[in-house]
Design a protein around this motif. Sequence first.
Motif, PDB file in Angstrom:
ATOM      1  N   ALA A 139       0.813  -1.212   0.000  1.00 54.27           N
ATOM      2  CA  ALA A 139       0.000   0.000   0.000  1.00 54.27           C
ATOM      3  C   ALA A 139       0.849   1.266   0.000  1.00 54.27           C
ATOM      4  O   ALA A 139       0.459   2.288  -0.580  1.00 54.27           O
ATOM      5  CB  ALA A 139      -0.931   0.002   1.212  1.00 54.27           C
ATOM      6  N   LEU A 140       2.024   1.226   0.627  1.00 55.33           N
ATOM      7  CA  LEU A 140       2.808   2.443   0.846  1.00 55.33           C
ATOM      8  C   LEU A 140       3.922   2.657  -0.171  1.00 55.33           C
ATOM      9  O   LEU A 140       4.407   3.787  -0.313  1.00 55.33           O
ATOM     10  CB  LEU A 140       3.415   2.420   2.257  1.00 55.33           C
ATOM     11  CG  LEU A 140       2.418   2.566   3.406  1.00 55.33           C
ATOM     12  CD1 LEU A 140       3.136   2.458   4.742  1.00 55.33           C
ATOM     13  CD2 LEU A 140       1.669   3.888   3.311  1.00 55.33           C
ATOM     14  N   ALA A 141       4.379   1.621  -0.857  1.00 56.38           N
ATOM     15  CA  ALA A 141       5.499   1.740  -1.787  1.00 56.38           C
ATOM     16  C   ALA A 141       4.992   1.758  -3.225  1.00 56.38           C
ATOM     17  O   ALA A 141       4.143   0.949  -3.609  1.00 56.38           O
ATOM     18  CB  ALA A 141       6.484   0.592  -1.588  1.00 56.38           C
ATOM     19  N   GLU A 142       5.528   2.677  -4.027  1.00 52.57           N
ATOM     20  CA  GLU A 142       5.082   2.808  -5.412  1.00 52.57           C
ATOM     21  C   GLU A 142       5.383   1.558  -6.228  1.00 52.57           C
ATOM     22  O   GLU A 142       6.501   1.052  -6.221  1.00 52.57           O
ATOM     23  CB  GLU A 142       5.806   3.974  -6.084  1.00 52.57           C
ATOM     24  CG  GLU A 142       5.317   5.342  -5.679  1.00 52.57           C
ATOM     25  CD  GLU A 142       6.007   6.438  -6.481  1.00 52.57           C
ATOM     26  OE1 GLU A 142       6.890   6.116  -7.302  1.00 52.57           O
ATOM     27  OE2 GLU A 142       5.655   7.611  -6.278  1.00 52.57           O
ATOM     28  N   SER A 143       4.384   1.084  -6.947  1.00 52.19           N
ATOM     29  CA  SER A 143       4.611   0.144  -8.042  1.00 52.19           C
ATOM     30  C   SER A 143       4.304   0.835  -9.361  1.00 52.19           C
ATOM     31  O   SER A 143       4.795   0.432 -10.414  1.00 52.19           O
ATOM     32  CB  SER A 143       3.737  -1.110  -7.869  1.00 52.19           C
ATOM     33  OG  SER A 143       2.359  -0.762  -7.834  1.00 52.19           O
ATOM     34  N   VAL A 144       3.481   1.871  -9.301  1.00 50.75           N
ATOM     35  CA  VAL A 144       3.198   2.756 -10.433  1.00 50.75           C
ATOM     36  C   VAL A 144       3.800   4.105 -10.102  1.00 50.75           C
ATOM     37  O   VAL A 144       3.483   4.677  -9.054  1.00 50.75           O
ATOM     38  CB  VAL A 144       1.673   2.888 -10.665  1.00 50.75           C
ATOM     39  CG1 VAL A 144       1.389   3.892 -11.773  1.00 50.75           C
ATOM     40  CG2 VAL A 144       1.062   1.540 -10.982  1.00 50.75           C
ATOM     41  N   PRO A 145       4.701   4.664 -10.930  1.00 53.52           N
ATOM     42  CA  PRO A 145       5.293   5.969 -10.631  1.00 53.52           C
ATOM     43  C   PRO A 145       4.218   7.027 -10.404  1.00 53.52           C
ATOM     44  O   PRO A 145       3.140   6.987 -11.014  1.00 53.52           O
ATOM     45  CB  PRO A 145       6.127   6.279 -11.871  1.00 53.52           C
ATOM     46  CG  PRO A 145       6.436   4.940 -12.474  1.00 53.52           C
ATOM     47  CD  PRO A 145       5.229   4.093 -12.191  1.00 53.52           C
ATOM     48  N   LEU A 146       4.523   7.978  -9.534  1.00 57.66           N
ATOM     49  CA  LEU A 146       3.557   9.021  -9.200  1.00 57.66           C
ATOM     50  C   LEU A 146       3.035   9.733 -10.444  1.00 57.66           C
ATOM     51  O   LEU A 146       1.841  10.022 -10.558  1.00 57.66           O
ATOM     52  CB  LEU A 146       4.198  10.030  -8.241  1.00 57.66           C
ATOM     53  CG  LEU A 146       3.315  11.201  -7.799  1.00 57.66           C
ATOM     54  CD1 LEU A 146       2.068  10.720  -7.071  1.00 57.66           C
ATOM     55  CD2 LEU A 146       4.121  12.168  -6.926  1.00 57.66           C
ATOM     56  N   GLU A 147       3.922  10.024 -11.403  1.00 62.58           N
ATOM     57  CA  GLU A 147       3.511  10.724 -12.624  1.00 62.58           C
ATOM     58  C   GLU A 147       2.455   9.923 -13.382  1.00 62.58           C
ATOM     59  O   GLU A 147       1.472  10.478 -13.886  1.00 62.58           O
ATOM     60  CB  GLU A 147       4.726  10.991 -13.518  1.00 62.58           C
ATOM     61  CG  GLU A 147       5.744  11.955 -12.922  1.00 62.58           C
ATOM     62  CD  GLU A 147       6.676  11.299 -11.911  1.00 62.58           C
ATOM     63  OE1 GLU A 147       6.568  10.054 -11.685  1.00 62.58           O
ATOM     64  OE2 GLU A 147       7.504  12.024 -11.336  1.00 62.58           O
ATOM     65  N   ASP A 148       2.657   8.596 -13.468  1.00 67.54           N
ATOM     66  CA  ASP A 148       1.690   7.748 -14.170  1.00 67.54           C
ATOM     67  C   ASP A 148       0.388   7.617 -13.379  1.00 67.54           C
ATOM     68  O   ASP A 148      -0.704   7.538 -13.963  1.00 67.54           O
ATOM     69  CB  ASP A 148       2.295   6.362 -14.415  1.00 67.54           C
ATOM     70  CG  ASP A 148       3.488   6.410 -15.362  1.00 67.54           C
ATOM     71  OD1 ASP A 148       3.640   7.404 -16.099  1.00 67.54           O
ATOM     72  OD2 ASP A 148       4.272   5.441 -15.354  1.00 67.54           O
ATOM     73  N   TRP A 149       0.497   7.583 -12.070  1.00 64.17           N
ATOM     74  CA  TRP A 149      -0.682   7.505 -11.206  1.00 64.17           C
ATOM     75  C   TRP A 149      -1.566   8.740 -11.420  1.00 64.17           C
ATOM     76  O   TRP A 149      -2.781   8.635 -11.602  1.00 64.17           O
ATOM     77  CB  TRP A 149      -0.225   7.407  -9.755  1.00 64.17           C
ATOM     78  CG  TRP A 149      -1.285   7.110  -8.740  1.00 64.17           C
ATOM     79  CD1 TRP A 149      -2.289   7.946  -8.323  1.00 64.17           C
ATOM     80  CD2 TRP A 149      -1.445   5.895  -8.001  1.00 64.17           C
ATOM     81  NE1 TRP A 149      -3.054   7.340  -7.367  1.00 64.17           N
ATOM     82  CE2 TRP A 149      -2.561   6.083  -7.146  1.00 64.17           C
ATOM     83  CE3 TRP A 149      -0.744   4.684  -7.957  1.00 64.17           C
ATOM     84  CZ2 TRP A 149      -2.996   5.088  -6.256  1.00 64.17           C
ATOM     85  CZ3 TRP A 149      -1.175   3.697  -7.078  1.00 64.17           C
ATOM     86  CH2 TRP A 149      -2.286   3.900  -6.254  1.00 64.17           C
ATOM     87  N   LEU A 150      -0.949   9.932 -11.417  1.00 59.62           N
ATOM     88  CA  LEU A 150      -1.705  11.172 -11.612  1.00 59.62           C
ATOM     89  C   LEU A 150      -2.310  11.231 -13.016  1.00 59.62           C
ATOM     90  O   LEU A 150      -3.455  11.666 -13.191  1.00 59.62           O
ATOM     91  CB  LEU A 150      -0.799  12.369 -11.380  1.00 59.62           C
ATOM     92  CG  LEU A 150      -0.247  12.527  -9.965  1.00 59.62           C
ATOM     93  CD1 LEU A 150       0.746  13.681  -9.916  1.00 59.62           C
ATOM     94  CD2 LEU A 150      -1.354  12.731  -8.951  1.00 59.62           C
ATOM     95  N   ALA A 151      -1.529  10.807 -14.008  1.00 59.06           N
ATOM     96  CA  ALA A 151      -2.041  10.808 -15.379  1.00 59.06           C
ATOM     97  C   ALA A 151      -3.255   9.896 -15.507  1.00 59.06           C
ATOM     98  O   ALA A 151      -4.247  10.235 -16.172  1.00 59.06           O
ATOM     99  CB  ALA A 151      -0.952  10.382 -16.348  1.00 59.06           C
TER     100      ALA A 151
END
Length: 256
Positions: A139-151
Amino acid sequence: MAAAEATTVDAFLGGRLTIRQPARGYRASTDAVFLAAAVPARSGDSVLDLGAGTGVVSLCLGWRVPGLDLHALELQPEYAALARENAERNGISLSVVSGDVGAMPRSLTGRVFDHVITNPPYFLAGSAPPPGNVGKRTALAESVPLEDWLAAGLRRLRPGGILTLIHRAERFGALVATLGGRAGGARAGSLSLLPVCPRANRPAGRFLLACRKGSKSPDRLLPPLVVHLGDRHERDGDSHTPEARRVLRDGEALDL
């Protein structure tokens, strides 16, 4: 979360909601309640919660604003199942899909929403793993980069729709740079930023941010939300400021 792992039933919004969540896995905190309070939704609006966990953000929002069309996406099937159970327990309609933000199910990619709300994973991929069991680390560690998550979130918004999120202060630069580009096929403008400070005269460790897809309106930097009274922890019990208490105990909205 293993099938036999212990859970607890916890009160939110001063007991107005009861939420079952893992005793040792990822557990919702005040961040989830503050995020729900910051969403400017109105009855009849459609809402998508990305990375819903056990459903606390959606359910706090659904309690405050009846009549929403609430949807949620959660990567871990066990947490998605708890979110469905919690929605039923509290009498709030919430459709929960188990899936990955980076490869969103067709049931969600085929539509757009008035609001997207999200508490993205706080820790960079490849950084030291956060403590806890597998469910908490996932839950706490990125598997999807933040930029891709926001997109991904912006793509699910209708033109003029609102993305509302909470994140750690050190990720502010990357987040704003992404939103100011063409993430999700459109710029996100009219940013409203609310720093969240643990105590007065302490640096903000978190921030709440709302932005509107395609907007060119001016951005706003709001006075900080101070969570606790005093300079340090001195006693057990409720030490929240009146403003924080109104949100955490009474379910009131925050104005972003």
